[in-house]
Write an enzyme that holds these catalytic residues in place. Structure first.
Site, PDB file in Angstrom:
ATOM      1  N   ASP A 260      -2.302   6.872   2.741  1.00 34.36           N
ATOM      2  CA  ASP A 260      -1.814   7.868   1.769  1.00 34.36           C
ATOM      3  C   ASP A 260      -0.610   7.361   0.968  1.00 34.36           C
ATOM      4  O   ASP A 260      -0.080   8.069   0.124  1.00 34.36           O
ATOM      5  CB  ASP A 260      -1.452   9.178   2.493  1.00 34.36           C
ATOM      6  CG  ASP A 260      -0.391   8.970   3.562  1.00 34.36           C
ATOM      7  OD1 ASP A 260       0.113   7.834   3.710  1.00 34.36           O
ATOM      8  OD2 ASP A 260      -0.062   9.949   4.267  1.00 34.36           O
ATOM      9  N   GLY A 261      -0.167   6.146   1.269  1.00 36.94           N
ATOM     10  CA  GLY A 261       0.969   5.597   0.518  1.00 36.94           C
ATOM     11  C   GLY A 261       2.302   6.212   0.903  1.00 36.94           C
ATOM     12  O   GLY A 261       3.333   5.918   0.294  1.00 36.94           O
TER      13      GLY A 261
ATOM     14  N   GLY B  57       0.810  -1.212   0.000  1.00 37.40           N
ATOM     15  CA  GLY B  57       0.000   0.000   0.000  1.00 37.40           C
ATOM     16  C   GLY B  57       0.844   1.262   0.000  1.00 37.40           C
ATOM     17  O   GLY B  57       0.337   2.363  -0.247  1.00 37.40           O
ATOM     18  N   ARG B  58       2.115   1.111   0.313  1.00 34.26           N
ATOM     19  CA  ARG B  58       2.977   2.301   0.331  1.00 34.26           C
ATOM     20  C   ARG B  58       4.399   1.924  -0.097  1.00 34.26           C
ATOM     21  O   ARG B  58       5.363   2.566   0.306  1.00 34.26           O
ATOM     22  CB  ARG B  58       2.999   2.933   1.708  1.00 34.26           C
ATOM     23  CG  ARG B  58       3.410   1.960   2.787  1.00 34.26           C
ATOM     24  CD  ARG B  58       3.947   2.655   3.979  1.00 34.26           C
ATOM     25  NE  ARG B  58       4.106   1.672   5.037  1.00 34.26           N
ATOM     26  CZ  ARG B  58       4.650   1.944   6.202  1.00 34.26           C
ATOM     27  NH1 ARG B  58       5.083   3.157   6.451  1.00 34.26           N
ATOM     28  NH2 ARG B  58       4.782   1.015   7.103  1.00 34.26           N
TER      29      ARG B  58
ATOM     30  N   ASP C 226       2.142 -11.611   7.006  1.00 35.39           N
ATOM     31  CA  ASP C 226       2.601 -10.791   5.873  1.00 35.39           C
ATOM     32  C   ASP C 226       3.955 -10.157   6.177  1.00 35.39           C
ATOM     33  O   ASP C 226       4.592  -9.605   5.282  1.00 35.39           O
ATOM     34  CB  ASP C 226       1.579  -9.701   5.529  1.00 35.39           C
ATOM     35  CG  ASP C 226       1.145  -8.912   6.746  1.00 35.39           C
ATOM     36  OD1 ASP C 226       0.595  -9.536   7.684  1.00 35.39           O
ATOM     37  OD2 ASP C 226       1.366  -7.695   6.793  1.00 35.39           O
ATOM     38  N   ASN C 227       4.388 -10.234   7.429  1.00 34.25           N
ATOM     39  CA  ASN C 227       5.692  -9.673   7.776  1.00 34.25           C
ATOM     40  C   ASN C 227       6.718 -10.778   8.040  1.00 34.25           C
ATOM     41  O   ASN C 227       7.742 -10.521   8.672  1.00 34.25           O
ATOM     42  CB  ASN C 227       5.575  -8.766   9.000  1.00 34.25           C
ATOM     43  CG  ASN C 227       4.822  -7.482   8.678  1.00 34.25           C
ATOM     44  OD1 ASN C 227       4.772  -7.066   7.526  1.00 34.25           O
ATOM     45  ND2 ASN C 227       4.233  -6.869   9.681  1.00 34.25           N
TER      46      ASN C 227
ATOM     47  N   ARG D   5      14.810  -0.053   0.317  1.00 33.36           N
ATOM     48  CA  ARG D   5      15.078  -1.292   1.037  1.00 33.36           C
ATOM     49  C   ARG D   5      15.581  -2.347   0.047  1.00 33.36           C
ATOM     50  O   ARG D   5      15.082  -2.454  -1.060  1.00 33.36           O
ATOM     51  CB  ARG D   5      13.776  -1.750   1.683  1.00 33.36           C
ATOM     52  CG  ARG D   5      13.833  -3.132   2.266  1.00 33.36           C
ATOM     53  CD  ARG D   5      12.754  -3.299   3.300  1.00 33.36           C
ATOM     54  NE  ARG D   5      11.501  -3.778   2.744  1.00 33.36           N
ATOM     55  CZ  ARG D   5      10.397  -3.918   3.467  1.00 33.36           C
ATOM     56  NH1 ARG D   5      10.379  -3.586   4.748  1.00 33.36           N
ATOM     57  NH2 ARG D   5       9.295  -4.365   2.914  1.00 33.36           N
TER      58      ARG D   5
HETATM   59  P1  AMP Z   1       2.867  -2.929   7.854  1.00 29.54           P
HETATM   60  O1  AMP Z   1       2.285  -2.786   9.225  1.00 29.54           O
HETATM   61  O2  AMP Z   1       3.889  -1.885   7.521  1.00 29.54           O
HETATM   62  O3  AMP Z   1       3.361  -4.302   7.583  1.00 29.54           O
HETATM   63  O4  AMP Z   1       1.656  -2.642   6.858  1.00 29.54           O
HETATM   64  C1  AMP Z   1       0.451  -3.372   6.847  1.00 29.54           C
HETATM   65  C2  AMP Z   1      -0.352  -3.029   5.615  1.00 29.54           C
HETATM   66  O5  AMP Z   1      -0.761  -1.655   5.610  1.00 29.54           O
HETATM   67  C3  AMP Z   1       0.402  -3.230   4.305  1.00 29.54           C
HETATM   68  O6  AMP Z   1      -0.489  -3.698   3.331  1.00 29.54           O
HETATM   69  C4  AMP Z   1       0.869  -1.836   3.983  1.00 29.54           C
HETATM   70  O7  AMP Z   1       1.134  -1.668   2.616  1.00 29.54           O
HETATM   71  C5  AMP Z   1      -0.304  -0.988   4.441  1.00 29.54           C
HETATM   72  N1  AMP Z   1       0.100   0.388   4.778  1.00 29.54           N
HETATM   73  C6  AMP Z   1       0.859   0.777   5.812  1.00 29.54           C
HETATM   74  N2  AMP Z   1       1.031   2.122   5.811  1.00 29.54           N
HETATM   75  C7  AMP Z   1       0.367   2.598   4.744  1.00 29.54           C
HETATM   76  C8  AMP Z   1       0.150   3.915   4.196  1.00 29.54           C
HETATM   77  N3  AMP Z   1       0.669   5.014   4.749  1.00 29.54           N
HETATM   78  N4  AMP Z   1      -0.597   3.997   3.082  1.00 29.54           N
HETATM   79  C9  AMP Z   1      -1.140   2.915   2.506  1.00 29.54           C
HETATM   80  N5  AMP Z   1      -0.984   1.671   2.970  1.00 29.54           N
HETATM   81  C10 AMP Z   1      -0.248   1.491   4.079  1.00 29.54           C
HETATM   82 MG    MG Z   2       4.340  -5.322   6.284  1.00 24.63          MG
END
Ligand code: AMP
Ligand code: MG
Length: 459
Positions: A113-114, A80-81, A240-241, A164
């Site tokens: 917001d990506g 998503g970002r 997913d992590n 990364r």
């Molecule tokens: P994470 O906790 O970083 O592993 O993210 C969990 C999910 O939320 C993933 O699908 C990310 O791509 C999405 N995500 C996290 N932050 C953002 C953001 N600012 N905008 C859009 N998607 C996000």
């Molecule tokens: Mg993640």
């Protein structure tokens, strides 16, 4: 043998979406990892490239689709970002993903917001580089570029894009996505790609899916033992992590434990302690069970029972990896099962006495602290020569870990425009075993009674 896709983009399109990064207003390189760039054979390119404002010739940026169990619940996710700019083959012949994080909206952004804020991107940079220096398998950080644009969180924060480098971004959640949404052929293609990239020996196995499950089980057991040995708390071990490259990935609310306590949690969202320090090995096992379920369509007949038998290997596999790592911390080579008691009794003493985990091993290198005298009798009996044991301990016990109170203050200063504390700390965490840093403020535990700092996901 099935033919394997050469790059991720050879997988069927539902696995990825072509997506360009959104340009930013005013890209400025804040940190560039020159050593890593050399190692990878990546040339310095304009700042704008690493902010996603300028494209790299021949690059086809894409967002990956994936699903995942977040805190135990299945969800559809995806980048998503973040965007993979492409796969890069290093001079050593390794294939790595080059990914931008914070590069703008994608079809998976939902209401996000990506974008990414500067401090969390610096946290990922610092901690991933510290993990690498500690010898723990991890994604790496190549660059942090400021965008000149604010990101709106509870308040406006300076924005940044992190580059990364990862062995790949194939996760347990990528297999969940394929199994749930794309069907058996897509799942098989993903498996063959993952095998080719991370475990080529599995391709010729009687059951590639079973062999790959076993491969992932071994690498995760080893990774968990490594995390535990350095006191690392990932904080958000959703499926997913969990990367199937065996690397630590997604540094969000992660932190290192100070005083020893298996219940240690830093993350503001982990209210139940699901991802507490002491739970991590069990959670990795749980995540592997999710991987096994995702692989089920490729495991017909009695192979299903075999998959269960593979999963059952995990506790013993982890325990022996943990034993080797922990025994080395008290100077024992070739640890045996009976050493578990000695290690565990030291950990129990640390917990009862509220002792700092990292410092306790360093203290034992210097002498016998009063409160550990009785334990040290058994230790001495086991190792024979304390002198020899201590020599070995110096090669595995870090002097410097990125202690959270120091990380927080360095990030806070950087957020306010002063990067010096951050660059000083980066220098220190890159030499974790250097005994000349024993008196350094970075080696010191927070004063007793300091409350644990809460960490945030930084999204
Ligand atoms: P994470 O906790 O970083 O592993 O993210 C969990 C999910 O939320 C993933 O699908 C990310 O791509 C999405 N995500 C996290 N932050 C953002 C953001 N600012 N905008 C859009 N998607 C996000
Ligand atoms: Mg993640």
């Amino acid at each position: 043998m099935l033919s394997s896709p050469a790059t991720y983009l050879d997988l069927p399109e539902p696995f990825w979406y072509r997506q360009s990064p959104e340009p930013v207003r005013d890209p400025h390189m804040l940190i560039w990892n020159e050593d890593l760039a050399k190692e990878l054979g990546i040339a310095a390119l304009p700042d704008a490239v690493w902010a996603g404002s300028e494209t790299v010739p021949h690059s086809v940026p894409f967002a990956q689709a994936y699903a995942g169990h977040q805190f135990g619940h299945f969800t559809m996710l995806g980048d998503g970002r973040a965007l993979v700019l492409g796969e890069h083959v290093t001079p050593g012949g390794d294939r790595v993903d080059v990914q931008l994080k914070g590069s703008g909206r994608t079809p998976f952004s939902r209401r996000g917001d990506g974008r990414a804020a500067l401090e969390p991107m610096l946290r990922e940079y610092l901690i991933s580089e510290a993990m690498h220096a500690l010898g723990v398998p991890t994604t790496r950080s190549l660059a942090v570029v400021t965008t000149g644009e604010p990101v709106m969180r509870e308040q406006p924060l300076p924005g940044a894009v992190l580059t990364r480098i990862a062995g790949s971004h194939i996760r347990v959640g990528t297999f969940e996505y394929a199994a749930q949404l794309e069907g058996t052929e897509a799942l098989r293609a993903l498996l063959m790609y993952a095998i080719q990239r991370h475990a080529p020996h599995c391709a010729s196995a009687r059951s590639p899916a079973l062999a790959f499950l076993k491969h992932c089980l071994h690498s995760q057991a080893a990774l968990m033992a490594h995390w535990m040995s350095v006191g690392f708390v990932h904080g958000v071990m959703n499926t997913d992590n969990m990367a199937l490259s065996g690397e630590t990935i997604d540094y969000g609310p992660c932190a290192f434990m100070d005083h020893y306590d298996p219940d240690t949690v830093f993350s503001s969202i982990d209210t139940q302690g699901r991802y507490a320090y002491g739970n991590q090995p069990r959670i990795a096992h749980w995540n592997l069970a999710v991987l096994a379920s995702a692989l089920l369509p490729l495991l017909e007949g009695e192979k299903e029972a075999e998959a269960r038998a593979v999963l059952d290997l995990y506790p013993e596999r982890f325990q022996s990896a943990w034993r080797q790592k922990m025994a080395a911390k008290i100077g024992i080579e070739d640890a045996v099962e009976e050493d578990d008691g000695l290690i565990q009794s030291l950990l129990s003493r640390m917990q009862e006495e509220n002792l700092d985990y990292t410092r306790t091993f360093l203290d034992l290198e210097q002498g016998i602290p009063d409160h550990l005298e009785d334990w040290a009798d058994s230790w001495q009996k086991r190792v024979g020569s304390l002198g020899e044991a201590r020599k070995r301990m110096q090669t595995v016990n870090p002097v410097i870990i990125p202690r959270n109170h120091k990380v927080e203050s360095a990030l806070h200063a950087a957020g306010g425009g002063d990067l010096q504390p951050f660059t000083d700390m980066l220098l220190a965490v890159r030499q974790p075993f250097d005994r000349s840093l024993l008196g350094s403020p970075y080696s010191e535990a927070p004063p007793p009674g300091t409350p644990r700092t809460v960490t945030f996901c930084g999204t």
